[in-house]
Design a protein around this motif. Structure first.
Motif, PDB file in Angstrom:
ATOM      1  N   UNK A  18      -1.583  64.477  21.594  1.00  0.00           N
ATOM      2  CA  UNK A  18      -0.642  63.691  20.808  1.00  0.00           C
ATOM      3  C   UNK A  18      -1.328  62.747  19.850  1.00  0.00           C
ATOM      4  N   UNK A  19      -2.399  62.098  20.293  1.00  0.00           N
ATOM      5  CA  UNK A  19      -3.119  61.161  19.421  1.00  0.00           C
ATOM      6  C   UNK A  19      -3.747  61.891  18.241  1.00  0.00           C
ATOM      7  N   UNK A  20      -4.357  63.053  18.519  1.00  0.00           N
ATOM      8  CA  UNK A  20      -4.972  63.824  17.435  1.00  0.00           C
ATOM      9  C   UNK A  20      -3.936  64.295  16.438  1.00  0.00           C
ATOM     10  N   UNK A  21      -2.774  64.707  16.936  1.00  0.00           N
ATOM     11  CA  UNK A  21      -1.712  65.199  16.064  1.00  0.00           C
ATOM     12  C   UNK A  21      -1.122  64.085  15.227  1.00  0.00           C
ATOM     13  N   UNK A  22      -0.879  62.937  15.842  1.00  0.00           N
ATOM     14  CA  UNK A  22      -0.339  61.798  15.093  1.00  0.00           C
ATOM     15  C   UNK A  22      -1.276  61.410  13.961  1.00  0.00           C
ATOM     16  N   UNK A  23      -2.576  61.366  14.244  1.00  0.00           N
ATOM     17  CA  UNK A  23      -3.550  61.006  13.207  1.00  0.00           C
ATOM     18  C   UNK A  23      -3.577  62.042  12.093  1.00  0.00           C
ATOM     19  N   UNK A  24      -3.494  63.324  12.444  1.00  0.00           N
ATOM     20  CA  UNK A  24      -3.538  64.385  11.427  1.00  0.00           C
ATOM     21  C   UNK A  24      -2.307  64.346  10.531  1.00  0.00           C
ATOM     22  N   UNK A  25      -1.143  64.121  11.106  1.00  0.00           N
ATOM     23  CA  UNK A  25       0.078  64.038  10.309  1.00  0.00           C
ATOM     24  C   UNK A  25       0.037  62.831   9.367  1.00  0.00           C
ATOM     25  N   UNK A  26      -0.458  61.711   9.884  1.00  0.00           N
ATOM     26  CA  UNK A  26      -0.549  60.507   9.046  1.00  0.00           C
ATOM     27  C   UNK A  26      -1.530  60.719   7.900  1.00  0.00           C
ATOM     28  N   UNK A  27      -2.614  61.442   8.172  1.00  0.00           N
ATOM     29  CA  UNK A  27      -3.604  61.702   7.124  1.00  0.00           C
ATOM     30  C   UNK A  27      -3.034  62.562   6.000  1.00  0.00           C
ATOM     31  N   UNK A  28      -1.987  63.325   6.299  1.00  0.00           N
ATOM     32  CA  UNK A  28      -1.322  64.142   5.282  1.00  0.00           C
ATOM     33  C   UNK A  28      -0.175  63.416   4.592  1.00  0.00           C
ATOM     34  N   UNK A  29       0.006  62.146   4.908  1.00  0.00           N
ATOM     35  CA  UNK A  29       0.993  61.351   4.189  1.00  0.00           C
ATOM     36  C   UNK A  29       2.281  61.076   4.912  1.00  0.00           C
ATOM     37  N   UNK A  30       2.389  61.493   6.179  1.00  0.00           N
ATOM     38  CA  UNK A  30       3.607  61.211   6.946  1.00  0.00           C
ATOM     39  C   UNK A  30       3.522  59.824   7.578  1.00  0.00           C
ATOM     40  N   UNK A  31       4.678  59.198   7.756  1.00  0.00           N
ATOM     41  CA  UNK A  31       4.778  57.984   8.560  1.00  0.00           C
ATOM     42  C   UNK A  31       5.102  58.422   9.979  1.00  0.00           C
ATOM     43  N   UNK A  32       4.214  58.120  10.922  1.00  0.00           N
ATOM     44  CA  UNK A  32       4.313  58.686  12.269  1.00  0.00           C
ATOM     45  C   UNK A  32       4.737  57.629  13.277  1.00  0.00           C
ATOM     46  N   UNK A  33       5.774  57.961  14.035  1.00  0.00           N
ATOM     47  CA  UNK A  33       6.199  57.146  15.175  1.00  0.00           C
ATOM     48  C   UNK A  33       5.670  57.843  16.428  1.00  0.00           C
ATOM     49  N   UNK A  34       4.688  57.217  17.066  1.00  0.00           N
ATOM     50  CA  UNK A  34       4.046  57.820  18.228  1.00  0.00           C
ATOM     51  C   UNK A  34       4.656  57.316  19.517  1.00  0.00           C
ATOM     52  N   UNK A  35       5.441  58.170  20.171  1.00  0.00           N
ATOM     53  CA  UNK A  35       6.094  57.786  21.426  1.00  0.00           C
ATOM     54  C   UNK A  35       5.133  57.991  22.594  1.00  0.00           C
ATOM     55  N   UNK A  36       5.123  57.045  23.518  1.00  0.00           N
ATOM     56  CA  UNK A  36       4.404  57.208  24.778  1.00  0.00           C
ATOM     57  C   UNK A  36       4.925  56.155  25.743  1.00  0.00           C
ATOM     58  N   UNK A  37       4.573  56.300  27.014  1.00  0.00           N
ATOM     59  CA  UNK A  37       4.989  55.304  27.993  1.00  0.00           C
ATOM     60  C   UNK A  37       4.484  53.920  27.581  1.00  0.00           C
ATOM     61  N   UNK A  38       5.260  52.873  27.833  1.00  0.00           N
ATOM     62  CA  UNK A  38       4.802  51.529  27.463  1.00  0.00           C
ATOM     63  C   UNK A  38       3.420  51.198  28.021  1.00  0.00           C
ATOM     64  N   UNK A  39       3.134  51.618  29.242  1.00  0.00           N
ATOM     65  CA  UNK A  39       1.825  51.343  29.832  1.00  0.00           C
ATOM     66  C   UNK A  39       0.717  52.058  29.069  1.00  0.00           C
ATOM     67  N   UNK A  40       0.985  53.276  28.603  1.00  0.00           N
ATOM     68  CA  UNK A  40      -0.014  54.020  27.825  1.00  0.00           C
ATOM     69  C   UNK A  40      -0.220  53.389  26.460  1.00  0.00           C
ATOM     70  N   UNK A  41       0.843  52.910  25.858  1.00  0.00           N
ATOM     71  CA  UNK A  41       0.741  52.242  24.561  1.00  0.00           C
ATOM     72  C   UNK A  41      -0.074  50.969  24.684  1.00  0.00           C
TER      73      UNK A  41
END
Length: 253
Positions: A18-41
């Motif tokens: 998920x982290x790798x994907x969020x970074x890749x999408x953002x690098x292509x110009x998307x605004x990314x909302x990365x969901x995860x458990x509050x403890x993981x965040x």
């Protein structure tokens, strides 16, 4: 589909695939909302530019609905959703300590299958409200299965069941969402070098890697992210599961 000036949601975004994907999408110009458990965040390092972490439990429909609404409420349309959240406990149906924990089995399905379905469905509802692009497309959803869906190993009854459900969901979901201009694809990774796998011994990892025909190594999280980008960019990919595994076929144990 173009990613620039669009919004994306990625679950399990604080680490691993998920982290790798969020970074890749953002690098292509998307605004990314990365969901995860509050403890993981809370435990995660600062996200890269263009990624905002949101504490969400995918098994809580109310929390998912609110987080998706927030993601879809910005200036850029919600176009991309990638479901990476999941858990992978191991337990035999009949073991030395007795029968498989029934609550654990239900929990694995709740996170991996029902959680995926919940995010997919509530996000699709909001994507369907957007204006289509010039090709008539409104968005694409990528779910994450596993090679365990096909070759579950000893102790993987719960995990294989949940990922098999994600595989079986792929075609009917794609057919249901097609009238709304939404594509649905699934990736089934093999053994990937995620933070969970990095906690085991080097000897154990070497043994696993040796079983991959070619290349004989673990998959990299960036390779998963690259495949997501390829799926997003190829408008004719729909309703299929892609194995990302170096031709691996898992043995019983």
């Amino acid at each position: 589909m173009e990613l620039a000036r669009t919004t994306a949601v990625v679950t399990g975004a604080a680490s691993g695939l998920g982290a790798a994907t969020a970074a890749a999408l953002a690098a292509r110009g998307a605004t990314v909302h990365g969901f995860d458990l509050p403890s993981a965040v809370d435990a995660a390092p600062a996200p890269p530019a263009g990624v905002e972490y949101v504490g969400v439990d995918v098994t809580d429909p109310g929390a998912v609905r609110a987080a998706v609404a927030r993601a879809a409420g910005g200036a850029d349309p919600l176009r991309t959703v990638v479901n990476c959240a999941g858990i992978a406990p191991s337990q035999r149906i009949l073991g030395r300590r007795g029968v498989h924990d029934l609550d654990l089995y239900a929990r694995v399905l709740q996170v991996n299958l029902v959680g995926t379905f919940t995010v997919m469905t509530l996000a699709a509802e909001r994507i369907a409200e957007t204006e289509p692009d010039r090709h008539g497309q409104r968005g694409v959803i990528v779910n994450t299965a596993s090679v365990a869906a096909y070759e579950g190993q000893v102790g993987q009854a719960a995990y294989a069941s949940s990922k098999g459900g994600v595989v079986a969901l792929t075609l009917p979901a794609a057919r249901d969402l097609a009238p709304h201009g939404i594509r649905l694809m699934t990736i089934a990774p093999g053994i990937m070098l995620t933070p969970m796998m990095q906690t085991v011994s080097e000897e154990y990892r070497a043994g696993l890697a040796a079983g991959v025909p070619f290349p004989s190594r673990f998959g990299d999280t960036g390779e998963y992210a690259d495949l997501v980008l390829s799926i997003v960019g190829n408008d004719y990919l729909n309703g299929e599961v892609i194995r990302l595994d170096g031709a691996l076929r898992m043995p019983p144990r």
